[in-house]
Write an enzyme that holds these catalytic residues in place. Structure first.
Site, PDB file in Angstrom:
ATOM      1  N   LYS A   1      35.031  43.420  44.818  1.00  9.28           N
ATOM      2  CA  LYS A   1      35.352  44.670  45.501  1.00  9.28           C
ATOM      3  C   LYS A   1      34.236  45.699  45.370  1.00  9.28           C
ATOM      4  O   LYS A   1      33.973  46.453  46.308  1.00  9.28           O
ATOM      5  CB  LYS A   1      36.674  45.236  44.959  1.00  9.28           C
ATOM      6  CG  LYS A   1      37.890  44.399  45.338  1.00  9.28           C
ATOM      7  CD  LYS A   1      39.181  45.030  44.826  1.00  9.28           C
ATOM      8  CE  LYS A   1      40.393  44.201  45.243  1.00  9.28           C
ATOM      9  NZ  LYS A   1      41.657  44.798  44.763  1.00  9.28           N
TER      10      LYS A   1
ATOM     11  N   LYS B   1      43.357  33.556  50.513  1.00  7.70           N
ATOM     12  CA  LYS B   1      44.749  33.965  50.364  1.00  7.70           C
ATOM     13  C   LYS B   1      45.143  34.938  51.471  1.00  7.70           C
ATOM     14  O   LYS B   1      44.312  35.660  52.026  1.00  7.70           O
ATOM     15  CB  LYS B   1      44.980  34.598  48.997  1.00  7.70           C
ATOM     16  CG  LYS B   1      44.389  35.975  48.807  1.00  7.70           C
ATOM     17  CD  LYS B   1      44.892  36.606  47.512  1.00  7.70           C
ATOM     18  CE  LYS B   1      44.390  38.048  47.383  1.00  7.70           C
ATOM     19  NZ  LYS B   1      44.972  38.733  46.211  1.00  7.70           N
TER      20      LYS B   1
ATOM     21  N   LYS C   1      46.479  41.766  52.557  1.00  7.02           N
ATOM     22  CA  LYS C   1      46.678  42.990  53.328  1.00  7.02           C
ATOM     23  C   LYS C   1      45.359  43.620  53.738  1.00  7.02           C
ATOM     24  O   LYS C   1      45.301  44.422  54.667  1.00  7.02           O
ATOM     25  CB  LYS C   1      47.497  43.993  52.513  1.00  7.02           C
ATOM     26  CG  LYS C   1      46.829  44.421  51.208  1.00  7.02           C
ATOM     27  CD  LYS C   1      47.723  45.322  50.406  1.00  7.02           C
ATOM     28  CE  LYS C   1      47.092  45.722  49.074  1.00  7.02           C
ATOM     29  NZ  LYS C   1      46.925  44.585  48.168  1.00  7.02           N
TER      30      LYS C   1
END
Length: 376
Positions: free
Chosen positions: A145, A240, A243
């Site tokens: 991230k 995966k 969102k």
């Protein structure tokens, strides 16, 4: 749904050297032992099948008296990256409503908002004082991230949020935590922190300060259903369901309409090989779609494999679509009922926070005492 779950097995992760062999246990055993399970979900983005299906597959058993569960909306985690402050409150309420719509029985389980129990942040600070920075630097999700956001734009919270996650778990003396494979590293950090604090401040050291002695924290285990621990993307069977994925086509949102679901399944990535099968590493999308079907239909892996082995995609996709619609329709109807009565939802969250606080206060009081703080 609870009866279906009772026939399945869960794997308790044992990557830690504290355990020497894999532990397979039935959910019946957990229920007999009266274990406590905690689970949190972020209120950011769309709530999709992958976020809520795994914890609620365990949490539906909260209807049974001997199984204690705490579900919370981790709004403090939601601010580790840039977010829209105007939407945070509404997203928090919406996510809580979806938990309830999925069947969590609030007479047996506590549903609350993380920031409504202030002990989460206090314990995080205490744990931070004993967390080596090297432990946090090795976290894979932080590396991914921060690389994506750029080092200059990353807040300290992105680095330290695994400590908050540890606080979320250890605060409630949890026995088990439902996690996907991608969260096992963070849970292992939690286990290491529990051991570290117990060693540094527990036992005789705590007793000399007037405490009861012994361990300050339980060391939790991962609770992972063998199917669906990671629900994968509809557009890439190796990633995966997320969102944060740029394309909404990659996920099934809990509030998607029938037509939207049908369109996503029709367009989802598949392959050109004959028949359908689990476990073929060359067919990740096939394995994922069969796993989703297994989860939402309540059938066993063996039943799904037998039913679908000779099917083609043209036959299977409508069946999967119908199973998803049938699974989500009652959730969507219940969600509408819950959100139409905001006062009732607020009451449920307040009651859940009150029950959670009663547990959290005891844990935090003990930690303060063991670490030598002046009594309030």
């Amino acid at each position: 749904m609870a009866r279906t779950l009772l026939s399945q097995f869960v794997l308790l992760s044992n990557d830690s050297p504290r355990l020497h062999a894999p532990m397979w246990v039935t959910l019946e055993v957990l229920l007999e032992n009266g274990k406590r399970v905690v689970s949190g979900v972020q209120p950011t983005g769309s709530v999709h099948l992958g976020i809520i299906l795994v914890p609620l597959k365990i949490g539906s058993l909260s209807r049974l008296d001997t199984y204690e569960t705490l579900f919370f909306i981790v709004d403090l985690h939601a601010i580790t990256l840039q977010y829209d402050a105007r939407q945070l409150s509404e997203a928090t309420r919406s996510t809580a409503a979806l938990y309830l719509a999925c069947g969590v029985d609030t007479t047996k389980a506590s549903v609350f908002v993380q920031s409504h129990v202030r002990e989460h942040v206090e314990l995080m600070w205490l744990l931070s004082s004993t967390t080596p920075i090297g432990w946090l630097n090795r976290m894979i999700q932080f590396k991914e991230k921060s690389l994506k956001a750029g080092d200059e734009n990353v807040g300290v919270a992105l680095l330290t949020y695994p400590v908050l996650m540890a606080s979320d778990i250890l605060l409630y003396q949890a026995d088990f935590v439902p996690v996907g494979e991608d969260q096992k590293q963070h849970l292992e950090l939690t286990r290491e922190l529990a051991d570290r604090v117990n060693y540094l401040y527990g036992g005789k050291k705590w007793k000399k300060l007037g405490g009861r002695g012994g361990a300050l924290f339980k060391v939790p285990e991962a609770l992972i259903p063998p199917a669906g621990a990671r629900v994968m993307s509809l557009t890439d069977g190796l990633s995966k369901m997320s969102k944060s994925a740029p394309s909404d086509q990659s996920r099934i949102n809990l509030l998607d309409t029938k037509d939207v679901i049908a369109n996503k399944i029709k367009r989802c990535k598949t392959d050109s090989l004959p028949g359908l099968e689990f476990g073929n590493p060359d067919r990740p999308e096939c394995h994922n779609l069969l796993s989703i079907y297994q989860l939402v239909s309540g059938k066993s892996k063996e039943e799904v494999a037998s039913e679908c082995q000779n099917m083609n995609w043209g036959t299977f996709k409508p069946i999967l679509t119908d199973a998803l619609v049938d699974h989500l329709q009652p959730i969507q109807e219940r969600y509408s009922e819950i959100t139409s009565d905001s006062g009732h939802l607020d009451k449920i969250l307040a009651e859940g926070a009150s029950r959670a606080t009663a547990i959290a206060e005891t844990t935090l009081k003990n930690v303060y005492q063991a670490m030598g703080f002046l009594k309030r």
